[in-house]
Design a protein around this motif. Structure first.
Motif, PDB file in Angstrom:
ATOM      1  N   VAL A 670       0.818  -1.223   0.000  1.00 15.33           N
ATOM      2  CA  VAL A 670       0.000   0.000   0.000  1.00 15.33           C
ATOM      3  C   VAL A 670       0.851   1.272   0.000  1.00 15.33           C
ATOM      4  O   VAL A 670       0.306   2.364   0.057  1.00 15.33           O
ATOM      5  CB  VAL A 670      -0.963   0.016   1.211  1.00 15.33           C
ATOM      6  CG1 VAL A 670      -1.943  -1.129   1.120  1.00 15.33           C
ATOM      7  CG2 VAL A 670      -0.211  -0.032   2.540  1.00 15.33           C
ATOM      8  N   ILE A 671       2.171   1.113  -0.067  1.00 14.56           N
ATOM      9  CA  ILE A 671       3.043   2.301  -0.066  1.00 14.56           C
ATOM     10  C   ILE A 671       3.440   2.630  -1.500  1.00 14.56           C
ATOM     11  O   ILE A 671       3.906   1.760  -2.234  1.00 14.56           O
ATOM     12  CB  ILE A 671       4.298   2.053   0.791  1.00 14.56           C
ATOM     13  CG1 ILE A 671       3.883   1.740   2.233  1.00 14.56           C
ATOM     14  CG2 ILE A 671       5.231   3.254   0.747  1.00 14.56           C
ATOM     15  CD1 ILE A 671       5.037   1.427   3.152  1.00 14.56           C
ATOM     16  N   HIS A 672       3.249   3.885  -1.872  1.00 16.47           N
ATOM     17  CA  HIS A 672       3.600   4.349  -3.216  1.00 16.47           C
ATOM     18  C   HIS A 672       4.682   5.418  -3.077  1.00 16.47           C
ATOM     19  O   HIS A 672       4.406   6.504  -2.557  1.00 16.47           O
ATOM     20  CB  HIS A 672       2.348   4.903  -3.912  1.00 16.47           C
ATOM     21  CG  HIS A 672       1.229   3.896  -3.933  1.00 16.47           C
ATOM     22  ND1 HIS A 672       1.124   2.909  -4.883  1.00 16.47           N
ATOM     23  CD2 HIS A 672       0.192   3.692  -3.066  1.00 16.47           C
ATOM     24  CE1 HIS A 672       0.062   2.154  -4.632  1.00 16.47           C
ATOM     25  NE2 HIS A 672      -0.516   2.611  -3.526  1.00 16.47           N
ATOM     26  N   PRO A 673       5.905   5.125  -3.535  1.00 17.38           N
ATOM     27  CA  PRO A 673       7.028   6.036  -3.247  1.00 17.38           C
ATOM     28  C   PRO A 673       6.996   7.353  -4.018  1.00 17.38           C
ATOM     29  O   PRO A 673       7.716   8.278  -3.675  1.00 17.38           O
ATOM     30  CB  PRO A 673       8.265   5.217  -3.656  1.00 17.38           C
ATOM     31  CG  PRO A 673       7.792   3.823  -3.861  1.00 17.38           C
ATOM     32  CD  PRO A 673       6.345   3.894  -4.180  1.00 17.38           C
ATOM     33  N   GLY A 674       6.174   7.457  -5.053  1.00 20.41           N
ATOM     34  CA  GLY A 674       6.171   8.685  -5.851  1.00 20.41           C
ATOM     35  C   GLY A 674       7.476   8.847  -6.623  1.00 20.41           C
ATOM     36  O   GLY A 674       8.094   7.861  -7.041  1.00 20.41           O
ATOM     37  N   LYS A 675       7.899  10.103  -6.791  1.00 17.95           N
ATOM     38  CA  LYS A 675       9.143  10.403  -7.516  1.00 17.95           C
ATOM     39  C   LYS A 675      10.184  10.925  -6.526  1.00 17.95           C
ATOM     40  O   LYS A 675       9.826  11.494  -5.487  1.00 17.95           O
ATOM     41  CB  LYS A 675       8.869  11.466  -8.588  1.00 17.95           C
ATOM     42  CG  LYS A 675       7.924  10.983  -9.694  1.00 17.95           C
ATOM     43  CD  LYS A 675       8.713  10.248 -10.783  1.00 17.95           C
ATOM     44  CE  LYS A 675       7.820   9.437 -11.712  1.00 17.95           C
ATOM     45  NZ  LYS A 675       6.772  10.189 -12.379  1.00 17.95           N
ATOM     46  N   PRO A 676      11.484  10.764  -6.855  1.00 19.02           N
ATOM     47  CA  PRO A 676      12.521  11.249  -5.928  1.00 19.02           C
ATOM     48  C   PRO A 676      12.389  12.751  -5.691  1.00 19.02           C
ATOM     49  O   PRO A 676      12.098  13.517  -6.606  1.00 19.02           O
ATOM     50  CB  PRO A 676      13.832  10.918  -6.662  1.00 19.02           C
ATOM     51  CG  PRO A 676      13.471   9.897  -7.676  1.00 19.02           C
ATOM     52  CD  PRO A 676      12.053  10.112  -8.047  1.00 19.02           C
TER      53      PRO A 676
END
Ligand code: SF4
Length: 695
Positions: A670-676
């Motif tokens: 359920v974790i979405h890291p997105g973009k740096p």
């Protein structure tokens, strides 16, 4: 001054993994010092191989060769000196069998015994049981679980056939009695058939028929009752759930029995859904048969009830009459496994874990150990976790899980398919248990109302400690005997696998100093002290020479997380938290169809969570199962809300690596890291690639 420079190089290796100065790479076979005594495993008497005993039930379905040989000698060998020769010969046969099986020999105990010790064939005749031999290798978990599952299904089949046979008999008796009382039943040929050939010449069946017909009450079954009974009988007789038992009144169905073993969650769910109408029809027929057999069927009450009988009418007890689905998958299907187990279907899921520490991005694959602990949150799912080395000792727990009338997870560390260790698979597996890399535990929803009663970690070695201790005996530099109690940690487990060799560097004995400290002591230091010291682990080389390896920070990070996960399990085992009793015997009536819908849904998201705009990291908080994995990685970046579910508290309180590793560790994905957020963070290219799976 020289010493200081060396220590600095040791610290530099610890921080960067780059060896230099006096440090040497670990390029030859080493093993944890505590495993030095187990070099000739085949010469030792231990739990493996085991015999998967034919036609046995309960714990007797899995026997260790050692225990069988002990029984044989206890009952068959003369006591004292007289029996010494027999004992020696039988032990030699046992050792030879162990060696053959370790080299890949397959077969039953009697076959392999005949090959290992042809001169002792007489002794083999006195073995009480027979069955396939199974060593502690990569195949063991599947073989043992499938064998134990078969044993449990055989028991179920016996009960099923007893119930169904009784009902078939009762319904047949009703029809037979009605026929005897009926006009066709009193015809001369029917009376003659009923008396049999023995008395055929002693009676005048025409006269008997006339007399009986004159006084017959014309009491044939009402057509609707006859139809009901005949329909139920027909359904009971053509069942395809179990093989027809020999000697029962059940006929062989025209179609073969259903298959219940699958290698994917989806296939099992689809099969369940496909067969659901047949299950409904069968349960309905049994219920009608029970009422008819007891003379309790009342049309005005029951007709409408059975008219409306469908899958929503099935209870968990109804489903428990049928075979359980056995699904065997690898650890990377954990999302599908959780969906399947939470659906409440009658499934037994074996999840095998091959690797605990992924070599390519080290330290994140301790998540495999998280699956079973996540499943505990489902409350009424039985969860059993073990290493293959401990399956024999823990077979009672395994069987309890397979007998449980609800979903069960069996999670086993079975070791890598391709050899990555110089140790036998049994020792590697035992090292995973000892080093808390894969702790054993059992969660039995029926064991009591408290989590403390349901959950146990007692099967782990010295479960009250962070790491189990064992004595290490060696000769010091002045050849004096030294005995120390030393811990076996996750780092010792990593030593066993040569893929992790780059996380260690060898210090020449002349440069050993107090600046390096054992792994457990280093983990206990406060951060300032830890920065000035370097952790080491004791190993032995092929000649049993003691060596010190220093350990890099990534592996120590994994060791710290492993210890935290273990603390979490210890706390669960001790918790006196009250939980709602599981609905073990009475499932809600609508459960089945809901379960199917949930488990096979193409789009499984049940809770709508708005994804943030742009490229910010985010968590589907309502689906968080509170496993502590992300908060363990960075508790400033990840935090719990009032509902004890994780959210991103501060996306800038850590690195993109933290986000990606947390996403990889999260059991429910359920974790979405997105973009740096920091374009100059080291290793971004690789991290962005890894993050792609979590958008
Ligand atoms: S969000 Fe964090 S705490 Fe929640 S399940 Fe995932 S890793 Fe565990």
């Amino acid at each position: 001054m020289e010493q200081t420079a060396e220590i600095q190089r040791h610290i530099a290796f610890h921080l960067t993994g780059a060896p230099g100065g006096d440090l040497e790479p670990v390029d030859s076979a080493v093993r944890p010092a505590l495993l030095a005594p187990y070099r000739e495993l085949a010469a030792l008497r231990y739990d493996y191989p085991v015999v998967l005993v034919d036609d046995a039930t309960d714990e007797a379905c899995i026997c260790s060769l050692t225990a069988l040989v002990d029984d044989l000698l206890r009952e068959g060998a003369p006591r004292g000196v007289e029996g010494e020769g027999v004992r020696r010969d039988v032990f030699r046969a046992e050792r030879e069998i162990r060696r053959l099986v370790a080299e890949g020999e397959r077969g039953t105990l009697s076959d392999v015994w005949a090959r290992a010790a042809p001169a002792l064939a007489d002794a083999a005749d006195h073995l009480k049981v027979d069955g396939a031999l199974a060593d502690c290798d990569h195949e063991l978990a599947r073989r043992v679980v499938a064998h134990a599952w078969h044993s449990v299904q055989r028991d179920k089949a016996r009960r099923f056939h007893a119930d169904v046979d009784r009902l078939v008999q009762a319904l047949s008796d009703i029809l037979r009695a009605a026929f005897v009382d009926s006009e066709p039943g009193r015809r001369p040929e029917s009376l003659q058939a009923a008396f049999g050939s023995l008395h055929r010449d002693q009676f005048d069946f025409d006269t008997m028929s006339r007399l009986l017909s004159r006084s017959a009450p014309r009491d044939e079954l009402p057509p609707d009752r006859r139809h009901r009974i005949e329909s139920a009988l027909e359904v009971l007789r053509r069942q395809r759930f179990f093989d027809p038992a020999p000697g029962t009144t059940l006929a062989q169905s025209a179609e073969p029995p259903f298959e219940y073993r699958y290698s994917s969650c989806r296939a099992a769910v689809e099969a369940f859904r496909e067969r659901l109408p047949a299950v409904v029809e069968f349960v309905k027929a049994m219920s009608i048969a029970e009422l008819e057999a007891d003379g309790r069927y009342v049309g005005s009450q029951h007709d409408a009830f059975f008219e409306a009988f469908d899958e929503n009418s099935l209870s968990r007890d109804d489903l428990a009459r049928f075979p359980d689905y056995l699904v065997c998958v690898q650890g990377d299907e954990s999302g599908a496994v959780i969906d399947l187990l939470s659906s409440g279907l009658p499934v037994k899921v074996l999840v095998e874990t091959e690797d605990l520490l992924a070599p390519e991005h080290f330290g994140v694959h301790l998540r495999s150990t998280q699956l079973a602990s996540t499943v505990i949150g489902l409350i009424d799912v039985f969860a059993f976790q073990a290493t293959s080395s401990s399956l024999y000792q823990l077979r009672e727990h395994l069987l309890a899980g397979l007998r449980y009338a609800g979903p069960t997870l069996v999670s086993v560390f079975s070791g890598p398919a391709a050899p990555s260790s110089d140790l036998p698979p049994y020792l590697l597996s035992a090292a995973a248990l000892e080093g808390r890399a894969f702790p054993a535990f059992t969660y039995d929803p029926q064991a009591g109302p408290d989590l403390a009663l349901r959950f146990t970690v007692d099967e782990n070695p010295q479960a009250e400690l962070d790491w189990p201790l064992a004595p290490l005996e060696y000769a010091d530099a002045s050849l004096q005997r030294v005995v120390e109690q030393i811990p076996f940690t996750l780092v010792d487990f990593a030593v066993c696998d040569r893929r992790y060799a780059r996380h260690f560097a060898r210090i020449p004995p002349e440069h050993w100093s107090d600046e390096t400290v054992p792994v457990d002591q280093w983990l206990a230091l406060d951060p300032a002290d830890a920065e000035a010291r370097v952790p080491h682990v004791l190993v032995v080389d092929d000649n049993d020479r003691l060596e010190r390896l220093i350990v890099d920070a990534r592996l120590m990070h994994a060791a710290r997380r492993c210890r935290e996960l273990w603390h979490g399990l210890q706390e669960l085992g001790l918790a006196h938290l009250r939980v709602e009793p599981a609905p073990v015997h009475e499932a809600p009536s609508e459960a089945v169809e809901e379960a199917v819908q949930e488990a096979v849904a193409e789009a499984p998201e049940q809770t709508v969570v708005e994804a943030p705009a742009a490229d910010d990291p985010w968590i589907e908080t309502p689906r968080c199962s509170t496993c502590n994995e992300c908060t363990g990685i960075n508790d400033r970046m990840f935090a719990y809300n009032d509902n004890k579910q994780a959210y991103i508290k501060d996306p800038d309180a850590g690195t993109f690596r933290d986000l990606v590793e947390a996403a990889e560790s999260c059991q429910v994905a359920v974790i979405h890291p997105g973009k740096p957020r920091n374009p100059s963070e080291p290793g971004l290219e690789e991290l962005v690639e890894r993050a792609k799976g979590f958008h």
